[in-house]
Design a protein around this motif. Sequence first.
Motif, PDB file in Angstrom:
ATOM      1  N   ILE A  84      31.961 -18.730  37.906  1.00  0.00           N
ATOM      2  CA  ILE A  84      30.800 -17.855  37.812  1.00  0.00           C
ATOM      3  C   ILE A  84      31.069 -16.587  38.616  1.00  0.00           C
ATOM      4  O   ILE A  84      31.413 -16.649  39.798  1.00  0.00           O
ATOM      5  N   ALA A  85      30.897 -15.434  37.973  1.00  0.00           N
ATOM      6  CA  ALA A  85      31.264 -14.165  38.613  1.00  0.00           C
ATOM      7  C   ALA A  85      30.214 -13.668  39.588  1.00  0.00           C
ATOM      8  O   ALA A  85      30.516 -12.892  40.489  1.00  0.00           O
ATOM      9  N   GLU A  86      28.976 -14.097  39.425  1.00  0.00           N
ATOM     10  CA  GLU A  86      27.887 -13.575  40.250  1.00  0.00           C
ATOM     11  C   GLU A  86      27.996 -14.084  41.682  1.00  0.00           C
ATOM     12  O   GLU A  86      27.901 -15.278  41.934  1.00  0.00           O
ATOM     13  N   GLU A 146      31.621 -11.473  29.712  1.00  0.00           N
ATOM     14  CA  GLU A 146      30.261 -11.958  29.520  1.00  0.00           C
ATOM     15  C   GLU A 146      30.240 -12.839  28.281  1.00  0.00           C
ATOM     16  O   GLU A 146      30.765 -12.455  27.231  1.00  0.00           O
ATOM     17  N   LEU A 147      29.672 -14.021  28.399  1.00  0.00           N
ATOM     18  CA  LEU A 147      29.676 -14.944  27.273  1.00  0.00           C
ATOM     19  C   LEU A 147      28.455 -15.844  27.306  1.00  0.00           C
ATOM     20  O   LEU A 147      27.675 -15.828  28.254  1.00  0.00           O
ATOM     21  N   ASP A 177      24.486 -14.891  28.212  1.00  0.00           N
ATOM     22  CA  ASP A 177      24.886 -13.653  28.888  1.00  0.00           C
ATOM     23  C   ASP A 177      25.312 -13.905  30.332  1.00  0.00           C
ATOM     24  O   ASP A 177      24.927 -13.180  31.246  1.00  0.00           O
ATOM     25  N   ILE A 178      26.132 -14.915  30.537  1.00  0.00           N
ATOM     26  CA  ILE A 178      26.607 -15.252  31.877  1.00  0.00           C
ATOM     27  C   ILE A 178      27.964 -14.570  32.109  1.00  0.00           C
ATOM     28  O   ILE A 178      28.814 -14.551  31.226  1.00  0.00           O
ATOM     29  N   LYS A 179      28.134 -13.987  33.279  1.00  0.00           N
ATOM     30  CA  LYS A 179      29.393 -13.329  33.612  1.00  0.00           C
ATOM     31  C   LYS A 179      30.308 -14.323  34.335  1.00  0.00           C
ATOM     32  O   LYS A 179      29.905 -14.936  35.317  1.00  0.00           O
ATOM     33  N   HIS A 196      31.193 -18.973  23.958  1.00  0.00           N
ATOM     34  CA  HIS A 196      31.020 -17.965  22.920  1.00  0.00           C
ATOM     35  C   HIS A 196      31.247 -16.594  23.561  1.00  0.00           C
ATOM     36  O   HIS A 196      30.353 -16.047  24.194  1.00  0.00           O
ATOM     37  N   ALA A 197      32.443 -16.062  23.393  1.00  0.00           N
ATOM     38  CA  ALA A 197      32.796 -14.811  24.065  1.00  0.00           C
ATOM     39  C   ALA A 197      31.994 -13.635  23.531  1.00  0.00           C
ATOM     40  O   ALA A 197      31.606 -12.761  24.283  1.00  0.00           O
TER      41      ALA A 197
END
Length: 366
Positions: free
Chosen positions: A66-68, A98-99, A86-88, A118-119
């Motif tokens: 998870i990028a956040e 974001e996917l 819409d998760i980074k 789902h990219a």
Amino acid sequence: MLASMPGLRPDQEGPSLAEQMTALPVATLVVRPDNSIADANVRAETLLNMARSAIIGSDVARTIRIAEAGARFDIWHSNKAVAAYDIKVHAGRTAEMELDLMIAPIVDHDGWRVVSLHAQSQARKIGHRGSSGGARSAMGAAAILAHEIKNPLSGIRGAAQLLESSHNGQDSALTQLICNEVDRIAALIDRMQDFTTDRTLECQPGNIYPLIDRAAGIAAAGFARNVRITKRYDPSLPSANINDDALVQVMINLLKNAAEALEHVPKPRIRVETAFRHGVSVMVGDGKGSAVLPIEILVIDNGPGVPEHILDHLFNPFITAKRDGQGLGLALVDKLVRDMNGFVQYSRDREAGESCFRILLPMGMA
């Protein structure tokens, strides 16, 4: 392994489970209870930029990071189905992307899960955007137009009224036309001004059914009076965290949109449904974690559906397939739903010949 598949002759052998996994059109992982990856398909290799041999056995939480920063959630230690839009993430050896991420438990195998990645955001394809870019651009445009146009309009209207009185009623049809057109443009500007505010809506736990019924009553008495409106409610649905006026406006706009789409349909129908959906969530910024959105409202019609060429921009302002449409109704729906921390999607069931707008809202906490 699957020895055979429905529709095959007894002497024909269907593809193995491994072959089916390889053919899946989305990046897919199989994860063990200890969070190690048991299998990955070709799409997953491409998305993660890693060989299958390197993916298998790795920790899924390290492979999909998870990028956040500072996020207070852990999607990898849950036995429930999760859909995160819409998760980074940092996935494998790729840069941040974001996917949409779907996690589904495998029935009768505790702790085992299937993860699909789902990219290209499915949420964007069906109308939801995690960012508010479209509405924000409309807010700026509305503020400028309101300032530059609305004030001169009042002067034009006043001049037309003076012209009418000075000619003792002569050419009254023309002056009335001017006044009517000025009023129409002013009303359009008023609608656009709905986008000029970015303030947070005051939301509280509430029963959605009286609000839906109010909107349906307005529709049945007016713009949808020639359309059959039916309701299928989940009686056990808990309260939602909503703003009453905003939800009524959202429902009126969606019902009006459906009614207009049914103008040339022989037996027009609109169906409003509600349900409780487990495991649907979106990622919230600023380290707030995930927001669970289990309250579902569907507005379904048997119209022709949205033209393909505007699907990707359906909720953007000024986008419409209607000859005399303004393209503001669905943009306002999107803004109000997001202001209630939910999201709205569009989908088309070609087999059933139905279009569906789906609203997902957070549950109200007592």
